[in-house]
Design a protein around this motif. Structure first.
Motif, PDB file in Angstrom:
ATOM      1  N   ALA A   1       1.883   7.812  11.251  1.00 52.06           N
ATOM      2  CA  ALA A   1       1.564   6.374  11.208  1.00 52.06           C
ATOM      3  C   ALA A   1       1.407   5.922   9.755  1.00 52.06           C
ATOM      4  CB  ALA A   1       0.293   6.089  12.005  1.00 52.06           C
ATOM      5  N   TRP A   2       0.719   6.726   8.965  1.00 54.21           N
ATOM      6  CA  TRP A   2       0.529   6.361   7.558  1.00 54.21           C
ATOM      7  C   TRP A   2       1.871   6.316   6.835  1.00 54.21           C
ATOM      8  CZ3 TRP A   2       1.659   9.087   3.050  1.00 54.21           C
ATOM      9  CH2 TRP A   2       1.232   8.468   1.878  1.00 54.21           C
ATOM     10  N   TRP A   3       2.732   7.305   7.029  1.00 54.82           N
ATOM     11  CA  TRP A   3       4.008   7.381   6.316  1.00 54.82           C
ATOM     12  C   TRP A   3       4.914   6.206   6.674  1.00 54.82           C
ATOM     13  CZ3 TRP A   3       5.879   8.809   2.050  1.00 54.82           C
ATOM     14  CH2 TRP A   3       7.251   8.983   1.843  1.00 54.82           C
ATOM     15  N   ARG A   4       4.934   5.814   7.953  1.00 51.68           N
ATOM     16  CA  ARG A   4       5.778   4.675   8.358  1.00 51.68           C
ATOM     17  C   ARG A   4       5.428   3.437   7.537  1.00 51.68           C
ATOM     18  NH1 ARG A   4       5.068   6.960  13.419  1.00 51.68           N
ATOM     19  NH2 ARG A   4       3.305   5.613  13.927  1.00 51.68           N
ATOM     20  N   SER A   5       4.160   3.252   7.266  1.00 53.47           N
ATOM     21  CA  SER A   5       3.721   2.105   6.480  1.00 53.47           C
ATOM     22  C   SER A   5       3.841   2.360   4.977  1.00 53.47           C
ATOM     23  CB  SER A   5       2.267   1.783   6.843  1.00 53.47           C
ATOM     24  OG  SER A   5       1.734   0.853   5.948  1.00 53.47           O
ATOM     25  N   ALA A   6       3.390   3.519   4.536  1.00 56.65           N
ATOM     26  CA  ALA A   6       3.280   3.815   3.097  1.00 56.65           C
ATOM     27  C   ALA A   6       4.626   3.868   2.394  1.00 56.65           C
ATOM     28  CB  ALA A   6       2.543   5.136   2.893  1.00 56.65           C
ATOM     29  N   LYS A   7       5.645   4.347   3.069  1.00 58.20           N
ATOM     30  CA  LYS A   7       6.935   4.486   2.378  1.00 58.20           C
ATOM     31  C   LYS A   7       7.553   3.136   2.040  1.00 58.20           C
ATOM     32  CE  LYS A   7       9.657   5.357   6.569  1.00 58.20           C
ATOM     33  NZ  LYS A   7      10.521   6.362   7.205  1.00 58.20           N
ATOM     34  N   HIS A   8       7.068   2.078   2.687  1.00 59.64           N
ATOM     35  CA  HIS A   8       7.574   0.738   2.396  1.00 59.64           C
ATOM     36  C   HIS A   8       6.537  -0.127   1.685  1.00 59.64           C
ATOM     37  CE1 HIS A   8      10.993   1.691   4.865  1.00 59.64           C
ATOM     38  NE2 HIS A   8      10.216   1.954   5.874  1.00 59.64           N
ATOM     39  N   ALA A   9       5.298   0.315   1.675  1.00 60.87           N
ATOM     40  CA  ALA A   9       4.204  -0.492   1.115  1.00 60.87           C
ATOM     41  C   ALA A   9       4.152  -0.355  -0.404  1.00 60.87           C
ATOM     42  CB  ALA A   9       2.880  -0.045   1.743  1.00 60.87           C
ATOM     43  N   GLY A  10       3.081  -0.791  -0.978  1.00 60.85           N
ATOM     44  CA  GLY A  10       2.956  -0.846  -2.421  1.00 60.85           C
ATOM     45  C   GLY A  10       2.588   0.460  -3.105  1.00 60.85           C
ATOM     46  N   TYR A  11       2.908   1.587  -2.508  1.00 60.52           N
ATOM     47  CA  TYR A  11       2.601   2.862  -3.148  1.00 60.52           C
ATOM     48  C   TYR A  11       3.581   3.194  -4.267  1.00 60.52           C
ATOM     49  CZ  TYR A  11      -0.923   3.931   0.364  1.00 60.52           C
ATOM     50  OH  TYR A  11      -2.045   3.894   1.149  1.00 60.52           O
ATOM     51  N   GLY A  12       4.745   2.580  -4.250  1.00 61.21           N
ATOM     52  CA  GLY A  12       5.702   2.766  -5.332  1.00 61.21           C
ATOM     53  C   GLY A  12       6.562   4.017  -5.242  1.00 61.21           C
ATOM     54  N   PHE A  13       6.687   4.582  -4.056  1.00 64.15           N
ATOM     55  CA  PHE A  13       7.543   5.762  -3.913  1.00 64.15           C
ATOM     56  C   PHE A  13       8.996   5.366  -4.101  1.00 64.15           C
ATOM     57  CE2 PHE A  13       3.964   6.974  -0.970  1.00 64.15           C
ATOM     58  CZ  PHE A  13       3.384   7.868  -1.846  1.00 64.15           C
ATOM     59  N   GLN A  14       9.716   6.131  -4.885  1.00 63.93           N
ATOM     60  CA  GLN A  14      11.124   5.851  -5.124  1.00 63.93           C
ATOM     61  C   GLN A  14      11.932   6.057  -3.843  1.00 63.93           C
ATOM     62  OE1 GLN A  14      12.681   8.015  -8.460  1.00 63.93           O
ATOM     63  NE2 GLN A  14      11.124   7.241  -9.844  1.00 63.93           N
ATOM     64  N   PRO A  15      12.929   5.220  -3.611  1.00 68.52           N
ATOM     65  CA  PRO A  15      13.721   5.334  -2.384  1.00 68.52           C
ATOM     66  C   PRO A  15      14.350   6.721  -2.187  1.00 68.52           C
ATOM     67  CG  PRO A  15      14.171   3.247  -3.459  1.00 68.52           C
ATOM     68  CD  PRO A  15      13.294   4.031  -4.393  1.00 68.52           C
ATOM     69  N   ARG A  16      14.776   7.360  -3.261  1.00 69.78           N
ATOM     70  CA  ARG A  16      15.377   8.701  -3.110  1.00 69.78           C
ATOM     71  C   ARG A  16      14.335   9.729  -2.677  1.00 69.78           C
ATOM     72  NH1 ARG A  16      17.991   9.414  -8.654  1.00 69.78           N
ATOM     73  NH2 ARG A  16      17.258  11.489  -8.198  1.00 69.78           N
TER      74      ARG A  16
END
Length: 157
Positions: free
Chosen positions: A130-145
Motif C-alpha cells: 500500500a505504501w509503495w503504490r502511493s510513494a512511488k508516485h508521491a513526493g519522495y523523489g524516486f527516479q522513474p528508472r
C-alpha cells in the motif's frame, strides 16, 4: 661521444621517465578509485546499519513495522507516519545501492541481491504494498528508472 648522441640518449631517458611517471599516476588513480569505491560501500552499509539497529534495538519500532506491514491492526496517524518514514528510509537506502550500481561503483546485480531484495520483502507485505503504490508516485523523489527496477523485482515474486 658525439653531441647528437648525447642529446638522443637524454631524450630517450626523458621519454622513459615520462612513461614511468604515467604508469605511476595510473596506478595511483586505480588505487584511489578502489579506495573511493570502498568508501561508497561503507557509506551504504552504514545507512542500512542505522535502519537495522533502530529495529533491532527498539522493540517499539520492530512492533510498529511488523504490525503495520502485516496490517494486523489499523495504525493511528502518528504510527502510520512512523511506518511510512521507516519504509522511506529503507527505500532510500535501496536507492543508493541502485544509484551506485548505475554509476558502476557496485557490480551489476547488486541491487537484486541486496537492497532491492530487502526492500521487496517489505513491499510484498500488505502495508508495504500500500505504501509503495502511493510513494512511488508521491513526493519522495524516486527516479522513474529506480521505480521501474523495484517494480520489476516485485513482479518476479
Amino acid at each position: 661521444m658525439h653531441w647528437d648522441a648525447i642529446v638522443a640518449i637524454s631524450q630517450l631517458v626523458a621519454a622513459v621517465g615520462v612513461i614511468l611517471s604515467l604508469v605511476f599516476v595510473g596506478l595511483q588513480i586505480k588505487q584511489n578509485t578502489r579506495a573511493l569505491q570502498r568508501t561508497e560501500h561503507n557509506s551504504t552499509m552504514e545507512q542500512w546499519t542505522v535502519i537495522r539497529q533502530a529495529i533491532a534495538q527498539n522493540r517499539d519500532i520492530a512492533e510498529l513495522m511488523t504490525t503495520g506491514l502485516q496490517g494486523e491492526r489499523t495504525l493511528d496517524s502518528a504510527d502510520q507516519l512512523r511506518l511510512e518514514q521507516m519504509l522511506a528510509e529503507q527505500a532510500w537506502a535501496a536507492f543508493h545501492i541502485w544509484d551506485r550500481t548505475q554509476r558502476g561503483i557496485f557490480p551489476k546485480g547488486t541491487v537484486e541481491a541486496t537492497g532491492g531484495a530487502l526492500l521487496a520483502k517489505l513491499l510484498r507485505t500488505p502495508g508495504g504494498a500500500a505504501w509503495w503504490r502511493s510513494a512511488k508516485h508521491a513526493g519522495y523523489g524516486f527516479q522513474p528508472r529506480f521505480v521501474a527496477q523495484v517494480d520489476a523485482i516485485l513482479a518476479k515474486a
